[in-house]
Motif scaffolding. Structure first.
Motif, PDB file in Angstrom:
ATOM      1  N   LYS A 215       9.031  27.026  44.185  1.00  0.00           N
ATOM      2  CA  LYS A 215       9.517  26.287  45.359  1.00  0.00           C
ATOM      3  C   LYS A 215      10.606  27.065  46.076  1.00  0.00           C
ATOM      4  CE  LYS A 215      11.436  21.792  46.692  1.00  0.00           C
ATOM      5  NZ  LYS A 215      11.928  20.462  46.203  1.00  0.00           N
ATOM      6  N   GLU A 216      11.507  27.679  45.321  1.00  0.00           N
ATOM      7  CA  GLU A 216      12.596  28.471  45.899  1.00  0.00           C
ATOM      8  C   GLU A 216      12.065  29.612  46.758  1.00  0.00           C
ATOM      9  OE1 GLU A 216      16.741  30.123  46.034  1.00  0.00           O
ATOM     10  OE2 GLU A 216      15.798  28.138  45.912  1.00  0.00           O
TER      11      GLU A 216
ATOM     12  N   GLY B 153       1.432  23.149  38.322  1.00  0.00           N
ATOM     13  CA  GLY B 153       1.941  21.925  38.923  1.00  0.00           C
ATOM     14  C   GLY B 153       1.744  20.659  38.119  1.00  0.00           C
TER      15      GLY B 153
ATOM     16  N   ALA C  28       3.295  28.100  45.914  1.00  0.00           N
ATOM     17  CA  ALA C  28       2.791  26.958  45.148  1.00  0.00           C
ATOM     18  C   ALA C  28       2.878  27.272  43.659  1.00  0.00           C
ATOM     19  CB  ALA C  28       1.349  26.661  45.547  1.00  0.00           C
ATOM     20  N   ASN C  29       3.117  26.227  42.884  1.00  0.00           N
ATOM     21  CA  ASN C  29       3.240  26.380  41.436  1.00  0.00           C
ATOM     22  C   ASN C  29       1.870  26.249  40.776  1.00  0.00           C
ATOM     23  OD1 ASN C  29       4.090  26.365  38.759  1.00  0.00           O
ATOM     24  ND2 ASN C  29       4.735  24.219  38.805  1.00  0.00           N
TER      25      ASN C  29
ATOM     26  N   GLY D 181       3.731  32.531  41.332  1.00  0.00           N
ATOM     27  CA  GLY D 181       3.466  31.540  42.379  1.00  0.00           C
ATOM     28  C   GLY D 181       2.238  31.927  43.170  1.00  0.00           C
TER      29      GLY D 181
ATOM     30  N   GLY E 234       7.983  26.128  38.252  1.00  0.00           N
ATOM     31  CA  GLY E 234       7.779  25.369  39.481  1.00  0.00           C
ATOM     32  C   GLY E 234       8.997  25.373  40.386  1.00  0.00           C
ATOM     33  N   LEU E 235      10.180  25.355  39.797  1.00  0.00           N
ATOM     34  CA  LEU E 235      11.422  25.389  40.587  1.00  0.00           C
ATOM     35  C   LEU E 235      11.591  26.733  41.279  1.00  0.00           C
ATOM     36  CD1 LEU E 235      13.797  23.644  37.994  1.00  0.00           C
ATOM     37  CD2 LEU E 235      12.586  22.593  39.923  1.00  0.00           C
TER      38      LEU E 235
ATOM     39  N   GLY F   2       9.028  29.648  48.205  1.00  0.00           N
ATOM     40  CA  GLY F   2       8.031  29.188  49.173  1.00  0.00           C
ATOM     41  C   GLY F   2       6.598  29.373  48.729  1.00  0.00           C
TER      42      GLY F   2
END
Length: 411
Positions: free
Chosen positions: A130-131, A139, A135-136, A407, A126-127, A133
């Motif tokens: 996010k890095e 989540g 979606a995980n 992602g 998830g990190l 751009g």
């Protein structure tokens, strides 16, 4: 690539208790594979169905004659252990290894006893998403995992009739991946517990397992210590301390997570049993389950004859091998074409599974753009589909394969 190397270093150093490098090599990639939501849904559906088939066959295996269980490769010392039916799911945390092929997925194996790749998919993925751009896809799964760990310990306490159990998480102290995986699960548990390295645990045969201060342990969370290794464990005097521990579990003086049934499923002979029941249209599986087996499982046998007769490439796998160790790939003539360099499970009974080629993909590493073979990992947590992601590396996925985050595009 120096710029990429610096960005990677700066990113991963912000993640506490993580291991972006292993064995002196890059492990966690500062790169991401895009995946469609539709593909995520497809992986979760097949994970659910495969899990239903695997967990169902546990019922059958527990009732098999001792001679048959030994023929399947279970050490005689574990027979009483695997027959135990605790209050837990067949496996609290299990990981399927899947290969994408012909618009579906095939199950190569289940890692039901001591799966790793946990913190990577439930937390770090998830990190990274996010890095970049994206979606995980995992989540909500970290909370699902936390609930599962707490429920497993509650169920274990109930099995022991303990109101306030002493809970200990353990691993080898010198293995950064194992230790930090276990500490992550301890953190998710969130209730009073301790981490104690394996070498600090004290076993008194017939009495119990104790910490270094002599306090009796009720529940042992041993996420990364396989049962087939445990039964070989001896102390400096040659005492079979691993067998002593099994006896403590069998006599309800100790509970362990994952439960005994997870070791039952860890044996790859289970895949040959499932395929045999399917091939003979056995009524143990209903019509829908037979359809699932046909779509998601690979032909798997105890001998290579089927593949040799039909000229089909196949893989020879030890029933308790891990990380690709002792895996050999043969062509349709039975000639060896590929083998893992580590052969430490060579004396263990084997199964023979149809060979399927892993899909390939490019990825960015500190060495530049590379191409590797992609294995999909998909977790089953308390019997339900959970976090998923990729490992990428050689044709036989081993402990040098990289964690390739995934992602979903948000556009």
């Amino acid at each position: 690539m120096e710029c990429h190397k610096l960005r990677r270093k700066n990113f991963f150093k912000e993640i506490s208790s993580f291991w972006p490098d292993l064995y002196g090599e890059e492990y966690a990639l500062y790169d991401i594979a895009e995946i469609e939501q539709q593909e995520v849904d497809k992986i979760r559906l097949c994970t659910f169905r495969i899990g239903k088939v695997l967990f169902k066959v546990c019922e059958l295996l527990r009732e098999l004659d001792e001679v048959i269980l030994k023929d399947l490769g279970f050490p005689s010392e574990t027979i009483k252990f695997i027959r135990l039916n605790t209050l837990l799911p067949e496996s609290v945390i299990a990981r399927l290894d899947l290969v994408a092929i012909n618009n579906t997925y095939k199950c190569l194996e289940i890692n039901s006893d001591t799966p790793t790749f946990i913190k990577e998919l439930f937390h770090v993925n998830g990190l990274v998403a996010k890095e970049f751009g994206l979606a995980n896809p995992n989540g909500s799964n970290e909370e699902q995992l936390a609930v599962a760990v707490r429920k497993a310990i509650q169920a274990s306490a109930k099995w022991l009739n303990q109101v306030d159990p002493y809970v200990v998480f353990t691993s080898h102290d010198d293995n950064i991946e194992d230790k930090n995986t276990v500490l992550y699960l301890k953190e998710l548990y969130g209730l009073p517990s301790k981490f104690i390295p394996l070498n600090k645990l004290i076993i008194l045969p017939g009495e119990g397992l104790f910490d270094e201060r002599g306090r009796k342990i009720d529940i042992l969370y041993r996420q990364t210590f396989p049962i087939e290794s445990l039964i070989q464990d001896e102390d400096t005097l040659g005492n079979k301390i691993g067998l002593w521990m099994l006896n403590l579990i069998e006599t309800k003086k100790l509970a362990v997570v994952n439960p005994p049934s997870a070791f039952l499923l860890q044996n790859k002979a289970v895949l040959a049993v499932i395929w045999g029941l399917h091939e003979n249209d056995n009524s143990f599986f209903n019509k829908e389950e037979h359809q699932w087996i046909e779509e998601y499982f690979l032909p798997t046998y105890f001998e290579a004859d089927y593949f040799l007769d039909k000229g089909i490439p196949y893989v020879k796998k030890p029933v308790f091998g891990r990380e690709g160790d002792s895996v050999r790939v043969f062509d349709g003539n039975g000639d060896l074409v590929l083998e893992e360099k580590h052969q430490s499970y060579d004396s263990v009974p084997s199964i023979y599974q149809q060979f399927v080629k892993l899909p390939s993909a490019n990825f960015v590493s500190e060495k530049g753009i590379q191409n590797g073979h992609v294995l999909t990992g998909s977790f089953i947590v308390n019997g339900e589909p959970s976090a998923l992601g990729y490992r990428i590396g050689s044709e036989i996925t081993n402990n040098l394969s990289c964690f390739f985050p995934v992602g979903i595009s948000m556009t």
